[in-house]
Every structure is written in C-alpha cells, then in structure tokens.
Design a protein around this motif. Structure first.
Motif, PDB file in Angstrom:
ATOM      1  N   ASN A   1       0.805  -1.227   0.000  1.00  0.00           N
ATOM      2  CA  ASN A   1       0.000   0.000   0.000  1.00  0.00           C
ATOM      3  C   ASN A   1       0.838   1.277   0.000  1.00  0.00           C
ATOM      4  O   ASN A   1       0.339   2.355   0.322  1.00  0.00           O
ATOM      5  CB  ASN A   1      -0.968   0.040   1.193  1.00  0.00           C
ATOM      6  CG  ASN A   1      -2.023  -1.041   1.119  1.00  0.00           C
ATOM      7  OD1 ASN A   1      -2.461  -1.421   0.029  1.00  0.00           O
ATOM      8  ND2 ASN A   1      -2.428  -1.560   2.265  1.00  0.00           N
ATOM      9  N   GLU A   2       2.092   1.172  -0.399  1.00  0.00           N
ATOM     10  CA  GLU A   2       2.943   2.366  -0.468  1.00  0.00           C
ATOM     11  C   GLU A   2       2.841   2.978  -1.862  1.00  0.00           C
ATOM     12  O   GLU A   2       3.013   2.291  -2.869  1.00  0.00           O
ATOM     13  CB  GLU A   2       4.395   1.991  -0.168  1.00  0.00           C
ATOM     14  CG  GLU A   2       5.313   3.191  -0.019  1.00  0.00           C
ATOM     15  CD  GLU A   2       6.691   2.814   0.511  1.00  0.00           C
ATOM     16  OE1 GLU A   2       7.597   3.666   0.417  1.00  0.00           O
ATOM     17  OE2 GLU A   2       6.861   1.684   1.017  1.00  0.00           O
ATOM     18  N   ASN A   3       2.524   4.282  -1.916  1.00  0.00           N
ATOM     19  CA  ASN A   3       2.504   4.960  -3.209  1.00  0.00           C
ATOM     20  C   ASN A   3       3.923   5.022  -3.767  1.00  0.00           C
ATOM     21  O   ASN A   3       4.881   5.288  -3.039  1.00  0.00           O
ATOM     22  CB  ASN A   3       1.935   6.368  -3.074  1.00  0.00           C
ATOM     23  CG  ASN A   3       0.423   6.372  -2.916  1.00  0.00           C
ATOM     24  OD1 ASN A   3      -0.250   5.389  -3.245  1.00  0.00           O
ATOM     25  ND2 ASN A   3      -0.126   7.462  -2.422  1.00  0.00           N
ATOM     26  N   LEU A   4       4.051   4.777  -5.066  1.00  0.00           N
ATOM     27  CA  LEU A   4       5.371   4.661  -5.678  1.00  0.00           C
ATOM     28  C   LEU A   4       5.794   5.973  -6.330  1.00  0.00           C
ATOM     29  O   LEU A   4       5.012   6.612  -7.037  1.00  0.00           O
ATOM     30  CB  LEU A   4       5.359   3.533  -6.711  1.00  0.00           C
ATOM     31  CG  LEU A   4       4.972   2.162  -6.130  1.00  0.00           C
ATOM     32  CD1 LEU A   4       4.872   1.124  -7.232  1.00  0.00           C
ATOM     33  CD2 LEU A   4       5.967   1.720  -5.074  1.00  0.00           C
ATOM     34  N   THR A   5       7.044   6.353  -6.094  1.00  0.00           N
ATOM     35  CA  THR A   5       7.607   7.586  -6.637  1.00  0.00           C
ATOM     36  C   THR A   5       8.926   7.266  -7.334  1.00  0.00           C
ATOM     37  O   THR A   5       9.510   6.193  -7.140  1.00  0.00           O
ATOM     38  CB  THR A   5       7.848   8.612  -5.516  1.00  0.00           C
ATOM     39  OG1 THR A   5       8.671   8.009  -4.503  1.00  0.00           O
ATOM     40  CG2 THR A   5       6.527   9.051  -4.890  1.00  0.00           C
ATOM     41  N   SER A   6       9.404   8.208  -8.142  1.00  0.00           N
ATOM     42  CA  SER A   6      10.595   7.955  -8.959  1.00  0.00           C
ATOM     43  C   SER A   6      11.836   7.669  -8.120  1.00  0.00           C
ATOM     44  O   SER A   6      12.739   6.953  -8.565  1.00  0.00           O
ATOM     45  CB  SER A   6      10.852   9.143  -9.892  1.00  0.00           C
ATOM     46  OG  SER A   6      10.979  10.339  -9.151  1.00  0.00           O
ATOM     47  N   ASP A   7      11.901   8.212  -6.901  1.00  0.00           N
ATOM     48  CA  ASP A   7      13.089   7.967  -6.066  1.00  0.00           C
ATOM     49  C   ASP A   7      13.135   6.535  -5.526  1.00  0.00           C
ATOM     50  O   ASP A   7      14.151   6.120  -4.955  1.00  0.00           O
ATOM     51  CB  ASP A   7      13.148   8.970  -4.907  1.00  0.00           C
ATOM     52  CG  ASP A   7      11.932   8.878  -4.003  1.00  0.00           C
ATOM     53  OD1 ASP A   7      10.811   9.017  -4.520  1.00  0.00           O
ATOM     54  OD2 ASP A   7      12.106   8.659  -2.792  1.00  0.00           O
ATOM     55  N   LEU A   8      12.060   5.774  -5.722  1.00  0.00           N
ATOM     56  CA  LEU A   8      12.039   4.372  -5.288  1.00  0.00           C
ATOM     57  C   LEU A   8      12.455   3.421  -6.407  1.00  0.00           C
ATOM     58  O   LEU A   8      12.549   2.217  -6.195  1.00  0.00           O
ATOM     59  CB  LEU A   8      10.631   3.987  -4.819  1.00  0.00           C
ATOM     60  CG  LEU A   8      10.072   4.730  -3.607  1.00  0.00           C
ATOM     61  CD1 LEU A   8       8.638   4.286  -3.333  1.00  0.00           C
ATOM     62  CD2 LEU A   8      10.940   4.498  -2.385  1.00  0.00           C
TER      63      LEU A   8
END
Length: 226
Positions: free
Chosen positions: A117-124
């Motif tokens: 349930n973690e929103n994904l961002t480019s830094d990941l």
C-alpha cells in the motif's frame, strides 16, 4: 558539344543503373522476420530487438511462395507461433512457423524494500535492461500512478500484477468532504476509516458526533459525500 552530350547521357545511365536508385525488395525470410519484429515493437515500446529466428517444416520452400497474410498467435513471451497464409502452385495454403525473439527490454526495480500500500515515486525506482522473456513488466508511467499491491524486496523487478491505483486517502487521516444540502455545497472535515483510490467508495466518521457516512474519493484527501 556532342562530346558533352555523350558524357551527360553516360552519367544519366550510370545513375539509373546504380543500386541506390532502386528500392530493395525483402526476401520472404526477411519479410517474416520484419513482421515479427514490428509486431513486438508495437506492443513493447522499450524493446530492443537483437535477432529473430524461425523454423518451418522442411518441405515448405519459403522463398518460392507468395505470402498473403501473417498473424502472430500471441505476444506474451519471446517465443511463439506465426500463422502464415500463402499461395503456391495455384493453391491457397496455411502453415504455422515457430519463432524465437532475442531482445532486451527496459524494466524498473525497487531501490529499497517497499511495503504494501505504499505509493510509488521515482526515487524508489532504478532503471535496468533485462533479457526479454515475457510480458507483464510495468511501465514507468503506470508505476508512478500506482501503489504497491504486495510488499516488494529491494531489487525486485516491478510487474503490472504487483500494482494497484495510487492511494489518495489513507485510513485514520483527516479528509475534506463535500456534501450538497438544499442545493448548497457544504465542506467539512472527516476522519477516513478506510484507504481509498480515485473513485473508491469509503467510510468516513464525523469528528463531533462519530456518525458514519460514505463518500467517493475525488482527489488527494478529498471526498464527496454520497
């Protein structure tokens, strides 16, 4: 003058006879390989094709048939079958060719452990090229508009099936909720009792009376009471 005219005509004949002035027609083998390659490139934009090989029954004389139609039966992996319709000696025939595509494809992997349930961002994310064997790889655009459906360990290659729509409202957080009362839009603060993505119906609780209501998620921490 005549010498000049003769030289001009000779030069013109040279240009007409030059191989660069004629379009090169593909052989049947080249046409089949190009068709397979193009179909995969249309489906997988980040694919880099190195080689296409195929095999047919030994009695099929590929270069002496007239190809009428070609169709790939599936694009789910780098191997499969092509349905070939052709004419040979005034007969219309069909055959299946087995093929293998050698290629690499752009993929994205987790830079660190990612929780459910973690929103994904480019830094990941980190970008890698991997051998193409089957579809299902998530594009960067899809990843950045999604949340993790499952927990992912560091260096996990991210697949479509691991994702779900980004979570815009989280359980126990305060949200701004709008409702229409007598034609007048009233905005109040509620506490979310569920996670919600865009368009999800979730339960809310009023802060003063603990009354439970339902609303549709319309944006980040925004809900419309229904």
């Amino acid at each position: 003058m005549l010498r000049y005219l003769f030289l001009s005509l000779s030069f013109l004949c040279f240009l007409l006879a030059s191989p660069s002035s004629h379009s090169t027609k593909l052989t049947n083998i080249e046409s089949i390989k190009q068709y397979i390659k193009n179909d995969y490139l249309n489906k997988y934009q980040n694919l880099r094709v190195k080689e296409v090989t195929f095999s047919a029954r030994s009695s099929l004389d590929i270069e002496h048939i007239k190809i009428l139609n070609m169709k790939l039966l599936s694009l789910k992996s780098n191997t499969g079958y092509l349905r070939l319709k052709y004419s040979y000696k005034n007969a219309i025939l069909e055959d299946s060719l087995s093929y293998t595509l050698s290629a690499t494809v752009q993929a994205f992997k987790a830079k660190r452990d990612i929780g459910m349930n973690e929103n994904l961002t480019s830094d990941l994310l980190s970008e890698v090229d991997i051998p193409f064997s089957k579809g299902g790889l998530a594009s960067k655009g899809l990843i950045l508009s999604s949340a993790s459906k499952v927990a992912m360990q560091k260096d996990t290659i991210i697949l479509d099936r691991m994702l779900k729509p980004a979570i815009l409202v989280r359980m126990n957080e305060l949200v701004s909720a709008k409702t229409s009362v007598g034609g007048v839009v009233v905005e109040s603060t509620f506490r979310a009792l569920q996670n919600g993505a865009m368009g999800d119906m979730i339960k809310l609780r009023t802060l003063d009376s603990n009354k439970i209501l339902q609303g549709v998620v319309t944006g980040e921490n925004l809900v419309e009471i229904r």
